[in-house]
Design a protein around this motif. Structure first.
Motif, PDB file in Angstrom:
ATOM      1  N   ARG A  17       0.832  -1.203   0.000  1.00  0.00           N
ATOM      2  CA  ARG A  17       0.000   0.000   0.000  1.00  0.00           C
ATOM      3  C   ARG A  17       0.867   1.254   0.000  1.00  0.00           C
ATOM      4  O   ARG A  17       0.610   2.194  -0.756  1.00  0.00           O
ATOM      5  CB  ARG A  17      -0.916  -0.010   1.226  1.00  0.00           C
ATOM      6  N   HIS A  18       1.907   1.271   0.831  1.00  0.00           N
ATOM      7  CA  HIS A  18       2.800   2.428   0.870  1.00  0.00           C
ATOM      8  C   HIS A  18       3.503   2.617  -0.468  1.00  0.00           C
ATOM      9  O   HIS A  18       3.659   3.743  -0.949  1.00  0.00           O
ATOM     10  CB  HIS A  18       3.843   2.245   1.980  1.00  0.00           C
ATOM     11  N   ALA A  33       4.412   5.323  -5.661  1.00  0.00           N
ATOM     12  CA  ALA A  33       4.406   5.217  -7.127  1.00  0.00           C
ATOM     13  C   ALA A  33       3.469   6.245  -7.748  1.00  0.00           C
ATOM     14  O   ALA A  33       3.804   6.894  -8.754  1.00  0.00           O
ATOM     15  CB  ALA A  33       4.003   3.804  -7.546  1.00  0.00           C
ATOM     16  N   LEU A  34       2.284   6.409  -7.166  1.00  0.00           N
ATOM     17  CA  LEU A  34       1.330   7.373  -7.713  1.00  0.00           C
ATOM     18  C   LEU A  34       1.826   8.808  -7.527  1.00  0.00           C
ATOM     19  O   LEU A  34       1.582   9.666  -8.387  1.00  0.00           O
ATOM     20  CB  LEU A  34      -0.040   7.184  -7.061  1.00  0.00           C
ATOM     21  N   SER A  35       2.500   9.066  -6.429  1.00  0.00           N
ATOM     22  CA  SER A  35       3.092  10.394  -6.243  1.00  0.00           C
ATOM     23  C   SER A  35       4.154  10.651  -7.307  1.00  0.00           C
ATOM     24  O   SER A  35       4.243  11.762  -7.853  1.00  0.00           O
ATOM     25  CB  SER A  35       3.718  10.506  -4.848  1.00  0.00           C
ATOM     26  N   LEU A  36       4.935   9.619  -7.596  1.00  0.00           N
ATOM     27  CA  LEU A  36       5.964   9.727  -8.620  1.00  0.00           C
ATOM     28  C   LEU A  36       5.366   9.880 -10.010  1.00  0.00           C
ATOM     29  O   LEU A  36       6.029  10.344 -10.928  1.00  0.00           O
ATOM     30  CB  LEU A  36       6.864   8.491  -8.571  1.00  0.00           C
ATOM     31  N   ILE A  79      -6.723   4.721  -2.996  1.00  0.00           N
ATOM     32  CA  ILE A  79      -5.837   3.759  -2.330  1.00  0.00           C
ATOM     33  C   ILE A  79      -5.602   4.158  -0.876  1.00  0.00           C
ATOM     34  O   ILE A  79      -5.596   3.307   0.029  1.00  0.00           O
ATOM     35  CB  ILE A  79      -4.508   3.649  -3.101  1.00  0.00           C
ATOM     36  N   PHE A  80      -5.450   5.458  -0.632  1.00  0.00           N
ATOM     37  CA  PHE A  80      -5.198   5.928   0.736  1.00  0.00           C
ATOM     38  C   PHE A  80      -6.354   5.571   1.664  1.00  0.00           C
ATOM     39  O   PHE A  80      -6.143   5.155   2.811  1.00  0.00           O
ATOM     40  CB  PHE A  80      -4.981   7.436   0.728  1.00  0.00           C
TER      41      PHE A  80
END
Length: 501
Positions: free
Chosen positions: A144-145, A150-153, A250-251
């Motif tokens: 999950r982390h 990955a999505l932030s990137l 996801i969060f």
């Protein structure tokens, strides 16, 4: 006499109980000392490990009743839908860009070659990043982390791409964007492995890749429409918005699925420094190349990927050849996309049919190379259709005929892909993740060169001869897969991996 015997028996029983109690105490003391010694070793390792093991233990060690495989079907379906939606962003970010390459070239006042570099770097890092992320995820968990990272990137470079004024900054940001988006693929595969038993995973993978193919199909249409109506930079604004939405989903809704089963004293975290680096070494899958059946299979698959990526670079030039708008070019990508879908479904079922038919004639016994019998139809369609595609464009024949050729080529390509990928997994089940990562990495790396060289070669010899050369290479590489079909079983029997690469 009986009373004396009774007393003796009672005394003996008391003595035995006392002995057992002392023995248990000694065993408990020995276990305690051993646990202290092992805990001391672990604490030394955590000082030099590149992750906080204490934090990982707190998030990944759970009791057996919380095993994700025991979660309710509704909860599993929710998780599967989330990772399927997330798997859309990698192909979508790739294919949305294709209809915009002409506008990108004009906006930055650069050459077609430089614009194709911006395409090729995305493909290269799409194949490279999962080697790192997949290995790290399997060793340390916290999927999950890693999803959130990955999505932030993905989101941040997408925003920069929408604001950038320099083509080289665009290329750099596309590289980071690819690292973030492609990581979701291997993480999704890991989540499915966490929550489903083997007999349920086939259907689960099918649902996950449904999102992938929807992104692949819808990307060019959306990208063409945005480029034509609002400008190509709105592609990146849309991708950034989609990434933010997926981040929030996801969060709030995706639980951690990774578990370290049967941990009694956290001993599964006790790696030496060398073992820790080996566990996350992205180059380890490359060791599979020493097996001839793996190397020859990847050579053949790489020749097919060459057709697909060169085709993707050529389609945007239809704006000059057939005077098409950006939106219409996006619609043109539907032809190979629908072919991929049909080829994937039919090829997979036909592969299972071939295997089942063989088993029915051999008392339920089979071996992985039997699956390769199912690829011959696709292997014939591929060079014929793509060679025809090149010459149809060379002579500027009516667009409907190149579209038909792309559809047939796409169908044949996925017809072959399903069987060859499944062959690798069947041959090396203990290294299935490494085999799949390698199957993506090598072709994506070579595709980078294909994309960069397409324009110079096309300008030098023409598009017809370009695809004729690719078809010739593909025909020659069929000999590789024929060798695997006849020799693969003997090769595998002589290999001794001992569970390690």
């Amino acid at each position: 006499m009986n009373n004396n015997q009774s007393i003796e028996i009672n005394v003996s029983e008391e003595t035995l109980e006392s002995s057992n109690t002392n023995l248990e105490k000694h065993e408990n003391l020995a276990e305690l000392q051993e646990t202290k010694r092992e805990s001391s070793e672990i604490s030394e390792i955590t000082l030099i490990d590149f992750a906080d093991v204490a934090d990982i233990e707190s998030t990944t060690v759970y009791s057996s009743y919380d095993d994700p495989k025991n979660w309710s079907p509704k909860k599993k379906i929710l998780i599967l839908i989330i990772i399927s939606l997330t798997s859309m962003i990698s192909p979508m970010a790739n294919t949305m860009y294709y209809p915009a390459v002409i506008d990108v070239r004009h906006y930055f006042r650069t050459t077609e070659f430089i614009v194709n570099v911006s395409v090729s770097v995305y493909v290269f890092f799409t194949g490279t990043a999962p080697l790192f992320v997949g290995g790290f995820s399997d060793v340390y968990g916290n999927r999950r982390h890693l999803y959130l990272i990955a999505l932030s990137l993905f989101v941040v470079p997408s925003v920069v791409c929408a604001l950038v004024k320099n083509v080289w900054v665009l290329i750099a940001m596309r590289s980071l964007q690819a690292c973030g988006s492609s990581s979701t693929q291997c993480l999704g595969a890991g989540v499915i492995s966490d929550i489903y038993v083997p007999t349920e995973r086939g259907r689960a993978y099918g649902i996950m890749y449904l999102g992938f193919y929807i992104g692949d199909l819808g990307g060019p249409i959306i990208g063409g429409y945005l480029t034509e109506s609002l400008g190509f930079k709105w592609i990146f604004w849309l991708l950034a918005s989609l990434g933010c939405i997926l981040f929030l989903i996801i969060f709030f809704f995706l639980p951690e699925t990774f578990r370290r089963n049967n941990i009694s004293s956290s001993l599964q975290l006790s790696y030496t420094l060398k073992q820790a680096f080996q566990k996350v070494n992205p180059l380890i899958p490359l060791k599979l190349l020493r097996f001839p059946n793996v190397a020859l299979k990847i050579i053949y698959m790489s020749s097919i990927w060459a057709f697909m990526y060169v085709q993707n670079v050529i389609i945007p030039t239809f704006s000059d050849t057939y005077k098409l708008s950006s939106f219409t070019i996006g619609l043109t990508f539907l032809a190979p996309g629908i072919g991929y879908l049909i080829g994937s479904v039919i090829g997979g079922r036909y592969s299972d049919y071939v295997l089942a038919k063989y088993e029915s004639k051999h008392d339920g016994q089979s071996y992985p190379e039997v699956r390769l019998k199912s690829i011959w139809i696709g292997s014939i369609l591929i060079p014929i259709s793509y060679c025809a595609f090149g010459w149809l464009l060379q002579f500027k024949i009516n667009l409907i005929f190149p579209i038909i050729a792309m559809f047939i080529g796409g169908t044949g390509s996925l017809f072959v892909f399903n069987s060859t990928i499944t062959y690798l997994v069947d041959s090396y089940p203990e290294f299935s993740a490494s085999a799949i990562a390698l199957s993506d990495f090598i072709p994506c790396t070579l595709a980078t060169a294909y994309i960069i060289m397409t324009v110079p070669i096309r300008n030098a010899i023409g598009i017809g001869w370009l695809f004729t050369i690719l078809a010739s290479i593909n025909l020659l590489s069929i000999s590789c897969i024929i060798l695997v079909y006849f020799k693969g079983k003997n090769w595998r029997e002589k290999q001794n991996t001992n569970g390690n690469l």
